[in-house]
Design a protein around this motif. Structure first.
Motif, PDB file in Angstrom:
ATOM      1  N   SER A  97      38.286  33.115  47.205  1.00  0.00           N
ATOM      2  CA  SER A  97      38.592  34.519  47.739  1.00  0.00           C
ATOM      3  C   SER A  97      39.161  35.255  46.104  1.00  0.00           C
ATOM      4  CB  SER A  97      39.858  34.771  48.869  1.00  0.00           C
ATOM      5  OG  SER A  97      40.163  36.194  49.065  1.00  0.00           O
ATOM      6  N   LEU A  98      38.689  36.604  46.190  1.00  0.00           N
ATOM      7  CA  LEU A  98      39.314  37.084  44.907  1.00  0.00           C
ATOM      8  C   LEU A  98      40.674  37.641  45.367  1.00  0.00           C
ATOM      9  CD1 LEU A  98      36.070  39.170  43.665  1.00  0.00           C
ATOM     10  CD2 LEU A  98      36.815  36.777  42.862  1.00  0.00           C
ATOM     11  N   SER A  99      41.670  37.752  44.574  1.00  0.00           N
ATOM     12  CA  SER A  99      42.909  38.124  44.967  1.00  0.00           C
ATOM     13  C   SER A  99      43.532  39.514  44.180  1.00  0.00           C
ATOM     14  CB  SER A  99      43.855  37.083  44.903  1.00  0.00           C
ATOM     15  OG  SER A  99      44.105  36.864  43.456  1.00  0.00           O
ATOM     16  N   ARG A 100      43.063  39.494  43.240  1.00  0.00           N
ATOM     17  CA  ARG A 100      43.850  40.700  42.540  1.00  0.00           C
ATOM     18  C   ARG A 100      42.970  40.984  41.063  1.00  0.00           C
ATOM     19  NH1 ARG A 100      49.831  40.104  39.840  1.00  0.00           N
ATOM     20  NH2 ARG A 100      48.714  38.668  38.579  1.00  0.00           N
ATOM     21  N   ALA A 101      42.975  42.259  40.941  1.00  0.00           N
ATOM     22  CA  ALA A 101      42.341  42.765  39.591  1.00  0.00           C
ATOM     23  C   ALA A 101      43.103  44.028  39.321  1.00  0.00           C
ATOM     24  CB  ALA A 101      40.810  43.416  40.054  1.00  0.00           C
ATOM     25  N   LEU A 102      43.316  43.749  37.855  1.00  0.00           N
ATOM     26  CA  LEU A 102      44.107  44.876  37.142  1.00  0.00           C
ATOM     27  C   LEU A 102      43.023  45.519  36.238  1.00  0.00           C
ATOM     28  CD1 LEU A 102      47.473  43.098  35.832  1.00  0.00           C
ATOM     29  CD2 LEU A 102      46.874  44.810  37.788  1.00  0.00           C
ATOM     30  N   HIS A 115      39.992  55.361  40.010  1.00  0.00           N
ATOM     31  CA  HIS A 115      39.372  54.490  40.854  1.00  0.00           C
ATOM     32  C   HIS A 115      37.900  54.553  40.875  1.00  0.00           C
ATOM     33  CE1 HIS A 115      39.672  58.666  42.610  1.00  0.00           C
ATOM     34  NE2 HIS A 115      38.523  58.230  43.345  1.00  0.00           N
ATOM     35  N   GLY A 116      37.197  55.860  40.533  1.00  0.00           N
ATOM     36  CA  GLY A 116      35.777  55.864  40.449  1.00  0.00           C
ATOM     37  C   GLY A 116      35.153  55.005  39.363  1.00  0.00           C
ATOM     38  N   VAL A 117      36.054  54.610  38.177  1.00  0.00           N
ATOM     39  CA  VAL A 117      35.550  53.801  37.137  1.00  0.00           C
ATOM     40  C   VAL A 117      35.494  52.131  37.800  1.00  0.00           C
ATOM     41  CG1 VAL A 117      35.840  52.967  34.993  1.00  0.00           C
ATOM     42  CG2 VAL A 117      36.065  55.271  35.509  1.00  0.00           C
ATOM     43  N   SER A 118      36.746  52.140  37.985  1.00  0.00           N
ATOM     44  CA  SER A 118      37.059  50.619  38.639  1.00  0.00           C
ATOM     45  C   SER A 118      36.197  50.381  39.914  1.00  0.00           C
ATOM     46  CB  SER A 118      38.491  50.592  39.135  1.00  0.00           C
ATOM     47  OG  SER A 118      39.331  50.759  38.071  1.00  0.00           O
ATOM     48  N   ASN A 119      35.609  51.155  40.570  1.00  0.00           N
ATOM     49  CA  ASN A 119      34.853  50.857  41.838  1.00  0.00           C
ATOM     50  C   ASN A 119      33.599  49.968  41.315  1.00  0.00           C
ATOM     51  OD1 ASN A 119      36.381  51.861  43.735  1.00  0.00           O
ATOM     52  ND2 ASN A 119      35.375  53.731  43.704  1.00  0.00           N
ATOM     53  N   GLY A 137      42.351  43.071  45.987  1.00  0.00           N
ATOM     54  CA  GLY A 137      43.492  43.984  45.721  1.00  0.00           C
ATOM     55  C   GLY A 137      43.377  44.486  44.241  1.00  0.00           C
ATOM     56  N   ARG A 138      43.461  45.834  44.122  1.00  0.00           N
ATOM     57  CA  ARG A 138      43.404  46.231  42.750  1.00  0.00           C
ATOM     58  C   ARG A 138      44.425  47.236  42.333  1.00  0.00           C
ATOM     59  NH1 ARG A 138      37.963  49.569  42.791  1.00  0.00           N
ATOM     60  NH2 ARG A 138      39.220  51.361  43.037  1.00  0.00           N
ATOM     61  N   ALA A 139      44.456  47.368  41.164  1.00  0.00           N
ATOM     62  CA  ALA A 139      45.313  48.264  40.420  1.00  0.00           C
ATOM     63  C   ALA A 139      44.255  48.898  39.368  1.00  0.00           C
ATOM     64  CB  ALA A 139      46.556  48.129  39.825  1.00  0.00           C
ATOM     65  N   LEU A 156      41.470  39.312  36.097  1.00  0.00           N
ATOM     66  CA  LEU A 156      41.119  39.025  37.541  1.00  0.00           C
ATOM     67  C   LEU A 156      41.962  37.621  37.826  1.00  0.00           C
ATOM     68  CD1 LEU A 156      39.355  39.648  39.827  1.00  0.00           C
ATOM     69  CD2 LEU A 156      37.599  37.821  39.059  1.00  0.00           C
ATOM     70  N   SER A 157      42.590  37.741  38.931  1.00  0.00           N
ATOM     71  CA  SER A 157      42.989  36.368  39.783  1.00  0.00           C
ATOM     72  C   SER A 157      42.308  36.107  40.958  1.00  0.00           C
ATOM     73  CB  SER A 157      44.299  36.539  39.983  1.00  0.00           C
ATOM     74  OG  SER A 157      45.321  36.845  38.876  1.00  0.00           O
ATOM     75  N   LEU A 158      42.131  34.837  40.932  1.00  0.00           N
ATOM     76  CA  LEU A 158      41.394  34.310  42.324  1.00  0.00           C
ATOM     77  C   LEU A 158      41.603  32.855  42.749  1.00  0.00           C
ATOM     78  CD1 LEU A 158      38.781  32.229  41.598  1.00  0.00           C
ATOM     79  CD2 LEU A 158      38.202  34.215  40.206  1.00  0.00           C
ATOM     80  N   GLU A 159      41.350  32.812  44.070  1.00  0.00           N
ATOM     81  CA  GLU A 159      41.632  31.553  44.872  1.00  0.00           C
ATOM     82  C   GLU A 159      40.372  30.672  44.586  1.00  0.00           C
ATOM     83  OE1 GLU A 159      42.798  29.599  49.334  1.00  0.00           O
ATOM     84  OE2 GLU A 159      42.602  31.703  48.886  1.00  0.00           O
TER      85      GLU A 159
END
Length: 167
Positions: A97-102, A115-119, A137-139, A156-159
């Motif tokens: 699973s992908l968990s967190r993106a900065l 958000h339009g860019v990060s999408n 989950g993203r910031a 990026l952090s992931l499991e």
């Protein structure tokens, strides 16, 4: 989507970079490309810069770069991230699973469409891993400058699947 992320990369004809050669980070000094703690994998920052150092859409989004170009840069960064995941784990199919993106977007003060860019990155991850694994989950954070004038950077952090005996 169910099935193999590696198969999906082939279906989408994505060209993932090989981070084994030359080693990651040679333009940025001494940095660690990733760190694994048990089933957690944390990646160092990646950008829309290819292995030769060519950058896609350098500059500030909202001034030098359109939101659509920023989206494309974020998508390319996600492709680079897939290459780093493969380098770290051996296969994208090891991702649980992908968990967190900065997501860092280089932009002028007052720019609001982060958000339009990060999408661009989020959409690519969903295309490859499917919603269950790829929704993240993203910031999205506005920055006045990023290294080498890149318009986007992703942490990026992931499991990942547990290590098998002998690994």
């Amino acid at each position: 989507m169910t099935g193999s992320a590696e198969a999906r990369v082939r279906e989408l004809a994505l060209d993932l970079p090989d981070y084994a050669n030359p080693p990651y980070g040679r333009r940025y000094g001494r940095i660690k490309p990733f760190h694994r703690i048990g089933n957690l994998l944390e990646l160092s920052g990646l950008t829309p810069e290819n292995r030769a150092g060519d950058r896609l859409h350098p500059g500030l989004v909202g001034r030098d770069v359109t939101v659509e170009e920023g989206y494309a840069a974020a998508r390319l960064t996600a492709i680079h991230t897939l290459g780093m995941i493969r380098y770290a784990l051996g296969s994208l199919d090891e991702v649980v699973s992908l968990s967190r993106a900065l997501c860092f977007v280089a932009c002028p003060p007052g720019f609001e469409d982060l958000h339009g860019v990060s999408n661009g990155a989020s959409d690519l991850f969903n295309d490859v891993f499917g919603e269950e694994i790829g929704t993240i989950g993203r910031a999205s954070i506005g920055a006045t400058a990023l290294s080498r004038n890149n318009c986007f950077e992703l942490w990026l952090s992931l499991e990942c699947a547990p290590l098998r005996e002998g690994e």
